[in-house]
Design a protein around this motif. Structure first.
Motif, mmCIF file in Angstrom:
data_model
loop_
_atom_site.group_PDB
_atom_site.id
_atom_site.type_symbol
_atom_site.label_atom_id
_atom_site.label_comp_id
_atom_site.label_asym_id
_atom_site.label_seq_id
_atom_site.Cartn_x
_atom_site.Cartn_y
_atom_site.Cartn_z
ATOM 1 N N ILE A 85 4.166 -1.003 -6.166
ATOM 2 C CA ILE A 85 3.216 -0.607 -5.142
ATOM 3 C C ILE A 85 3.179 0.956 -5.093
ATOM 4 O O ILE A 85 4.092 1.714 -5.250
ATOM 5 N N ARG A 86 1.923 1.567 -4.780
ATOM 6 C CA ARG A 86 1.759 2.647 -4.661
ATOM 7 C C ARG A 86 0.923 2.993 -3.415
ATOM 8 O O ARG A 86 -0.174 2.507 -3.097
ATOM 9 N N THR A 87 1.730 3.972 -2.492
ATOM 10 C CA THR A 87 1.061 4.051 -1.198
ATOM 11 C C THR A 87 0.892 5.669 -1.119
ATOM 12 O O THR A 87 1.373 6.380 -1.951
ATOM 13 N N GLU B 231 1.061 10.059 5.298
ATOM 14 C CA GLU B 231 1.178 9.013 6.631
ATOM 15 C C GLU B 231 1.140 9.685 7.877
ATOM 16 O O GLU B 231 1.051 10.941 8.023
ATOM 17 N N ARG C 190 5.310 12.169 3.128
ATOM 18 C CA ARG C 190 6.489 11.069 3.312
ATOM 19 C C ARG C 190 7.784 11.671 2.746
ATOM 20 O O ARG C 190 7.968 12.210 1.766
ATOM 21 N N ALA D 134 6.642 3.361 4.439
ATOM 22 C CA ALA D 134 5.191 3.216 3.877
ATOM 23 C C ALA D 134 5.008 1.683 3.382
ATOM 24 O O ALA D 134 4.092 1.002 3.332
ATOM 25 N N VAL D 135 5.965 1.223 2.504
ATOM 26 C CA VAL D 135 5.879 0.062 1.930
ATOM 27 C C VAL D 135 6.017 -1.146 2.962
ATOM 28 O O VAL D 135 5.019 -1.975 2.919
ATOM 29 N N ARG E 179 4.707 -0.637 6.247
ATOM 30 C CA ARG E 179 3.511 -0.728 6.676
ATOM 31 C C ARG E 179 2.338 -1.301 5.889
ATOM 32 O O ARG E 179 1.864 -2.208 6.370
ATOM 33 N N SER E 180 2.399 -1.151 4.614
ATOM 34 C CA SER E 180 1.716 -1.781 3.853
ATOM 35 C C SER E 180 1.597 -3.218 3.642
ATOM 36 O O SER E 180 0.865 -4.033 3.703
ATOM 37 N N TYR F 140 8.646 1.170 -6.054
ATOM 38 C CA TYR F 140 7.826 2.434 -6.140
ATOM 39 C C TYR F 140 8.682 3.589 -6.950
ATOM 40 O O TYR F 140 9.786 3.553 -6.922
#
Ligand SMILES: [Zn+2]
Ligand SMILES: [Zn+2]
Length: 427
Positions: free
Chosen positions: A39-41, A45, A79, A85-86, A88-89, A107
């Motif tokens: 996963i790429r965030t 943020e 971040r 963030a993961v 959140r996503s 990630y």
């Protein structure tokens, strides 16, 4: 005046970058085998995400974040870690509705913390982490630990120490907290300044204070493991049982705490002998309350994070050489006007054939071209002069043996490709 790199950051130059690529590739490969997807965030943020997702009382949020207002007046933070963030996503894209549960993600990317730079602690550093969201099964706790341990082992890192604990849940932690506050109450004034301020807000964190005085005061303090509830206690037993079955050695460290409310049950750290003293190189655990606090939907989760910089320092201090490929397959040596032109085409064909190939661009003499071939660790050189060109041949020299062969110009690319396979097999 020349401009220098910002404090606490580093350039990764050719020569070292191959090590990074190797470790990153190994991480990706391992995640694939464990069925974790990348996963790429975003790098930045909303600040609020970390205030809620990392915790207002943590050093990270209190002291270390790169926070600024963007031109639209929004509060933005680079971040400082990956989990928030993961999560959140996961919530934002309603991945909890995906039929594939748990959702297993990983990630690799840069994180930012304003800290005092030292070995293994940079202001921009790179983290590899995984998160498994949506399962309470203790076997996923063991799987996440096995993945982290597996990476170190496959890189050749030894003398690892895995410490595990259970930090309980919202039912049993308050009970422990009360016991702890009662136990420490009398000596509150003797604690360090940080701990005195933690006393009301987050007393569990006093247990992992590094100050000598605080260590002494908490020596006899009650352990969370004495107060685990009927849910957390068997859960911890099962995690340990899985680790034993997997042949993963562990030590229970009842002082390991993660003081925030959404950290629950399993907590773990992996340490390695290296760069000075024994150092924590990986930290992770369960956070069954985090998804709800960020995204509103109640989902359990567990993960870990490790910094690639620390992996590199550990490799270095354990004198482990990674098997990175730096050499060139073929260097084209050309002498003469026509031959130099032909070299451009041959080089292109070699590359299209999947070979790592290069030539001279500096108008060097033949001797200097051979030196360049050596510097590039070329396994063969292909030599063409105007004479050879006229005869329709090229000379192929195997650098290790000095053996030379004349090969038809039309077949030389195929010849080198085949030759390369033979060298590969002999290795
Ligand atoms: Zn509990
Ligand atoms: Zn303290």
């Amino acid at each position: 005046m020349s401009i220098h790199i910002p404090r606490g950051t580093a350039d990764v130059l050719p020569g070292e970058v191959e090590l990074w690529q190797f470790i990153e590739q190994k991480s990706r490969d391992l995640c694939q085998r464990f069925n974790y997807k990348e996963i790429r965030t975003p790098i930045f943020e909303h600040t609020e995400l970390f205030q809620r997702g990392v915790g207002e009382t943590t050093d990270i949020v209190e002291k270390e974040m790169y926070t600024f207002q963007d031109k639209g007046g929004r509060n933005i933070t680079l971040r400082p870690e990956g989990t928030a963030a993961v999560v959140r996503s996961f919530a934002e894209h309603k991945l909890f509705g995906d039929p594939n549960q748990p959702v297993k993600l990983y990630y690799i990317g840069p994180m930012f913390r304003y800290e005092r730079p030292q070995a293994g602690r940079m202001r921009q550093f790179t983290q590899f982490g995984v998160e498994a969201l949506g399962s309470y099964d203790p076997s996923i706790d063991a799987e996440v630990i096995a993945l982290a341990m597996g990476l170190y082992e496959e890189l050749g890192i030894h003398d690892l120490r895995l410490e595990v604990n259970s930090v309980g849940c919202n039912t049993c932690r308050p009970v422990h907290r009360d016991h702890l506050v009662q136990h420490l109450g009398e000596r509150r004034e003797e604690l360090c300044a940080d701990c005195q301020s933690r006393f009301d807000r987050n007393p569990l964190r006093i247990l992992d204070c590094k100050a000598e005085k605080c260590k002494e005061i908490t020596k006899q303090a009650p352990n969370i493991t004495e107060h685990l509830c009927d849910d957390c206690s068997p859960n911890f037993e099962q995690v340990k049982e899985h680790l034993t079955r997997l042949g993963i050695a562990y030590h229970v460290n009842p002082r390991m705490v993660r003081g925030l409310d959404y950290y629950t049950q399993t907590a773990f750290e992996i340490m390695a002998e290296g760069f000075g003293a024994i150092t924590t190189i990986c930290g992770g655990g369960r956070y069954n309350g985090l998804v709800e606090s960020i995204g509103g939907h109640d989902s359990p989760g567990i993960g870990f994070a490790m910094s690639i910089e620390r992996v590199l320092l550990t490799l270095q201090s354990q004198k482990i050489e990674l098997p990175v490929k730096r050499e060139l397959d073929c260097y084209v040596v050309a002498v003469g006007e026509q031959a130099e032109k032909e070299a451009v085409c041959i080089l292109n064909k070699l590359r299209k054939h999947g070979l790592r190939a290069d030539k001279d661009y500096q108008g060097r003499r033949m001797r200097a071209q051979f030196k360049a071939a050596d510097r590039n660790q070329a396994r063969v050189t292909l030599i063409i002069g105007d004479d050879e060109l006229e005869k329709g041949i090229a000379v192929v020299r195997t650098m290790a043996t000095g053996e030379q062969q004349e090969v038809n110009l039309n077949e030389v690319v195929n010849f080198i490709a085949t030759n390369m396979n033979t060298i590969e097999e002999e290795k």
